[in-house]
Design a protein around this motif. Structure first.
Motif, PDB file in Angstrom:
ATOM      1  N   SER A  14       0.899  -1.252   0.105  1.00  0.00           N
ATOM      2  CA  SER A  14      -0.086  -0.077  -0.009  1.00  0.00           C
ATOM      3  C   SER A  14       0.849   1.288  -0.072  1.00  0.00           C
ATOM      4  N   TRP A  64      -1.411   1.598  -6.011  1.00  0.00           N
ATOM      5  CA  TRP A  64      -2.689   1.457  -5.275  1.00  0.00           C
ATOM      6  C   TRP A  64      -3.543   2.691  -5.497  1.00  0.00           C
ATOM      7  N   ARG A 112      -3.932   3.766   0.304  1.00  0.00           N
ATOM      8  CA  ARG A 112      -2.563   3.829   0.508  1.00  0.00           C
ATOM      9  C   ARG A 112      -2.402   3.951   2.105  1.00  0.00           C
ATOM     10  N   GLY A 117      -5.434  -2.673  -4.468  1.00  0.00           N
ATOM     11  CA  GLY A 117      -5.967  -2.174  -3.061  1.00  0.00           C
ATOM     12  C   GLY A 117      -7.161  -3.014  -2.477  1.00  0.00           C
TER      13      GLY A 117
END
Length: 210
Positions: A137, A142, A147, A174
């Motif tokens: 992340s 992502w 994140r 994600g």
């Protein structure tokens, strides 16, 4: 004439209309049929395979789900919409990988449902022999909303495909929002592949190694 019309309504129109309403309600709120699109869940689900989609199931680790990817994957191709993936992490979970082993909350995940190649090279791909939600992340791959998380956020899930070497899944874009999940995949009784039934329908019962 009027009696004939009333008889016609009772015998044909009302039963047909009632049946149609029941079908619509079942497909909208309970169950529907769906075709798998693509190879990302092989060997357990085949491209174009017909499965049942349950809209009343709760979602657990190991479940296979269908979700609307248009708000999840920024790289989605034109014409695509629904993704089929397996839930690896639920809200509050940590997820990490090291040397062919997958861990959730520090516990070793049972990955018997896929071969060793998918557990190793397929899982590592562009991410190396060791990764976690924190490292995944932290990249700009992502979406911004996902994140810099060490755990799966509330109302979200982390998913991966079984055919990880070709699967475009949570490693790349994600978390997925629970509100975007269409339903849980069930391999139906008419499918004669008992291994697939076990790996799709019952993996949530033995998600971790004993």
């Amino acid at each position: 004439m009027q009696n004939k019309f009333i008889h016609f309504l009772k015998e044909w129109i009302i039963p047909i209309a009632t049946a149609a309403i029941v079908v619509v309600l079942v497909r909208t709120f309970l169950f529907t049929l769906a075709h798998v699109n693509g190879p990302s869940m092989m060997p357990n689900l085949q491209n174009k395979e017909l499965v049942i989609l349950s809209k009343i199931s709760s979602y657990q680790r190991g479940d296979v789900i269908v979700f609307d990817a248009r708000d999840e994957d920024p790289r989605i191709k034109s014409g695509e919409k629904d993704y089929v993936k397996r839930i690896i992490g639920i809200p509050g979970d940590t997820v990490s990988y090291k040397n062919s082993n997958l861990y959730v909350n520090g516990k070793l995940v049972n990955q018997d449902y896929i071969g060793i190649d998918e557990r190793t090279q397929g899982t590592e791909m562009s991410f190396g022999s060791s990764w976690s939600l924190k490292t995944l992340s932290s990249t700009d791959m992502w979406q911004k909303k996902d994140r810099n998380h060490e755990t799966v956020p509330q109302g979200e899930y982390f998913v991966m495909g079984d055919h990880r070497s070709v699967s475009n899944d949570g490693r790349y874009f994600g978390f997925i929002d629970k509100n975007h999940i269409t339903g849980k995949v069930i391999v139906p009784f008419w499918n004669t592949d008992n291994t697939a039934k076990q790996n799709i329908n019952h993996q949530n019962k033995h998600f971790f190694e004993n």
